[in-house]
Design an enzyme around this catalytic site. Sequence first.
Site, PDB file in Angstrom:
ATOM      1  N   HIS A 168       0.800  -1.179   0.118  1.00  0.00           N
ATOM      2  CA  HIS A 168      -0.177  -0.099  -0.174  1.00  0.00           C
ATOM      3  C   HIS A 168       0.781   1.358   0.133  1.00  0.00           C
ATOM      4  O   HIS A 168       0.734   2.292  -0.671  1.00  0.00           O
ATOM      5  CB  HIS A 168      -0.384  -0.086   1.327  1.00  0.00           C
ATOM      6  CG  HIS A 168      -2.011  -0.666   0.867  1.00  0.00           C
ATOM      7  ND1 HIS A 168      -2.819  -1.208   0.491  1.00  0.00           N
ATOM      8  CD2 HIS A 168      -2.561  -1.487   2.148  1.00  0.00           C
ATOM      9  CE1 HIS A 168      -3.782  -2.155   0.269  1.00  0.00           C
ATOM     10  NE2 HIS A 168      -3.525  -2.610   1.896  1.00  0.00           N
ATOM     11  N   GLU A 190       3.138 -13.859 -25.080  1.00  0.00           N
ATOM     12  CA  GLU A 190       3.967 -14.016 -23.313  1.00  0.00           C
ATOM     13  C   GLU A 190       3.749 -15.301 -23.191  1.00  0.00           C
ATOM     14  O   GLU A 190       4.250 -15.835 -22.281  1.00  0.00           O
ATOM     15  CB  GLU A 190       2.806 -13.257 -22.475  1.00  0.00           C
ATOM     16  CG  GLU A 190       1.408 -13.515 -22.248  1.00  0.00           C
ATOM     17  CD  GLU A 190       1.280 -12.569 -20.746  1.00  0.00           C
ATOM     18  OE1 GLU A 190       1.522 -11.623 -19.996  1.00  0.00           O
ATOM     19  OE2 GLU A 190      -0.463 -12.736 -20.550  1.00  0.00           O
ATOM     20  N   ASP A 201       6.505 -12.327 -18.850  1.00  0.00           N
ATOM     21  CA  ASP A 201       5.875 -13.102 -18.537  1.00  0.00           C
ATOM     22  C   ASP A 201       6.795 -14.157 -19.750  1.00  0.00           C
ATOM     23  O   ASP A 201       7.323 -15.238 -19.427  1.00  0.00           O
ATOM     24  CB  ASP A 201       4.264 -13.652 -18.488  1.00  0.00           C
ATOM     25  CG  ASP A 201       4.066 -13.870 -17.570  1.00  0.00           C
ATOM     26  OD1 ASP A 201       4.504 -14.025 -16.321  1.00  0.00           O
ATOM     27  OD2 ASP A 201       3.090 -12.814 -18.020  1.00  0.00           O
ATOM     28  N   CYS A 256       4.247  -4.059 -24.534  1.00  0.00           N
ATOM     29  CA  CYS A 256       3.720  -3.733 -22.845  1.00  0.00           C
ATOM     30  C   CYS A 256       4.812  -4.065 -22.233  1.00  0.00           C
ATOM     31  O   CYS A 256       4.035  -3.766 -20.527  1.00  0.00           O
ATOM     32  CB  CYS A 256       2.346  -3.724 -22.185  1.00  0.00           C
ATOM     33  SG  CYS A 256       1.946  -5.441 -22.437  1.00  0.00           S
TER      34      CYS A 256
HETATM   35  C1  PEP Z   1       3.712  -9.160 -19.252  1.00  0.00           C
HETATM   36  O1  PEP Z   1       4.047 -10.343 -18.549  1.00  0.00           O
HETATM   37  O2  PEP Z   1       4.882  -8.791 -19.988  1.00  0.00           O
HETATM   38  C2  PEP Z   1       2.980  -8.446 -18.622  1.00  0.00           C
HETATM   39  C3  PEP Z   1       3.233  -6.962 -19.196  1.00  0.00           C
HETATM   40  O3  PEP Z   1       1.978  -8.483 -17.540  1.00  0.00           O
HETATM   41  P1  PEP Z   1       1.840  -8.898 -16.708  1.00  0.00           P
HETATM   42  O4  PEP Z   1       3.482  -8.379 -15.470  1.00  0.00           O
HETATM   43  O5  PEP Z   1       0.586  -8.202 -15.320  1.00  0.00           O
HETATM   44  O6  PEP Z   1       1.630  -9.949 -16.594  1.00  0.00           O
HETATM   45 MG    MG Z   2       1.961 -11.005 -18.238  1.00  0.00          MG
END
Ligand code: PEP
Ligand code: MG
Length: 580
Positions: A189, A431, A455, A502
């Site tokens: 938090h 991923e 991932d 991302c």
């Molecule tokens: C990822 O796996 O790169 C991703 C953006 O998702 P998360 O980090 O939420 O698993």
């Molecule tokens: Mg992910």
Amino acid sequence: MPKGVAASPGIAIGKVYILEKEDFCILEYKIKKEEVEREIKRFREAVEESKRQLEEIKERVSQKIGEKEAYIFHAYLHLLNDPLIIDETVERIKKERLNVEAALRKTYKSFPRKFDIAQTGFIQERFRDVEDVGERVLRNLLRKPALTLSHLDESIIVVAYDLAPSDTVSMQRDKILGFATDIGGRTSHTAIMARALEIPAVVGLRDITKRVKPGSLIILDGNRGRVIVNPTHQQIERYKKKYQEFIDYRKKLVSLKSLPPQTLDGREVELAANIAGQEEVDLAVRNGAEGIGLYRTEYLYMNRRTLPSEEEQLKAYRKVVEKIAPYSVIIRTLDLGGDKFLSHFPVPREINPFMGWRAIRLSLERVDIFKIQLRAILRAAQHNKVKIMYPMISGLEEVKRANAILSQVKRELDEENIPFSKDIEIGIMVEVPSAAIMADLLAKEVDFFSLGTNDLIQYALAVDRVNEKVAHLYQPLHPTILRLVDSIVKSAHREGIWVGACGEMASDPLYMAVLLGLGVDEFSVAPTSLLEIKKVIRGLNWAETREVASKLLKLSTSYEAKRYARQKLAKKIKKILSGD
Ligand code: PEP
Ligand code: MG
């Protein structure tokens, strides 16, 4: 120099204010049979008083900070109705004939033992919530005023074992220079609050409360996760300079806000933001985000005792959609599991949670939960551009099944005469290695790909992304990762669809440059990284990054690849970032 987790960027130099966790002196004694009712009555009154206080704080937080932070208090209020706390305390008073203070404390201290689940960081934090609530009731029983940070005469750095949400709420924002805590990680938090309030913070410092004295001077470096206790004159001067540089650097970056993310030789990419909740949208807009490239919706399901309703989700999505308009929002459907758990949702204990019942797998089995989310997304999409993204796709069947459910949801909304957007783009997170390898087939089925490098690296290299012991093996420039990204991008482009990134790789200037060279079309990064990444893009030549990328694809080890990328790009990036 105490080292912790860099939880919120920035530098602070100031005096220590130790927010002590009060250790209540509780007497434990047996009560008489005729005193039982009186003790229960006192308990119920204290619970009601605590509820009133929490309602008030919740209201204040949602106005002052954001609705997501207010959810924490929503969860607290639920705890005050939880039989595991309330009924059990009453039982202890009745059966063990304990005085109410002792009965209550025994109840909340024994809470962790009731869970037969791995104590992940997330769950441990929820136990602290129980303690925070328990202590509030105790304080009301003892008629002790709550600890507060609301009457500060001078600016200070708050040092605490941990900060409960109620501590952060009552403080005066303009007097707080930074936070340093013994425990916590990036999802604690304190970290979430600090980032939302843009206060520098270092958490997980282990024993910082024991290493400093009230009033002593410390330097807190939220960029690097360091704290310097009793700094020397030279250190203070050095950090004053760094602080000024940080401020100037931020200011300079702001001038890029409305400039396009375009390379020197004219390649324009999309630059969007990753968010975990609606309160981060303002930060993204302030930093010039041209869209939300990843909305991690699972946080909407966390920190609470019940699943969010369709209306509640619609409200949250709509806020994001409207705030970021005219740009689009990519809403990722529920990505629970792995290291993201819900305290109220029984996910079976698994030996390999990252490879277990999670994300799209869970949604395809719990169609009831999935449908509610899809309905809310489709309805929110009426208000501006929205795209749906499925997480953890491992093959074609999953996309087809998810799309079939989506079509069914559309039919149902039609039948119910509920307005929604009919044309919505569908994308997937790439991923999982199987999806990466068969990207050519998946590209025919969807409108876009987004590389979840966090991932993808974990699964392709078999390196747990949260295990520090194997962190050195987590190599974004491993030949396998480069080959996979290259083939995913080629497959996508052959089918005329775009590819975004991302994962955290997109927020790292060097890795982003490599992804740019491999042909990635969109980058979605943390709101605070947007301007820095834009600056790098604007200083690079696409042709040059492509040359680097094609050479990298011929190298056979991560070591060589890293060395080559650094040699060719690192100096250049440093120059871009330090220039005007
Ligand atoms: C990822 O796996 O790169 C991703 C953006 O998702 P998360 O980090 O939420 O698993
Ligand atoms: Mg992910």
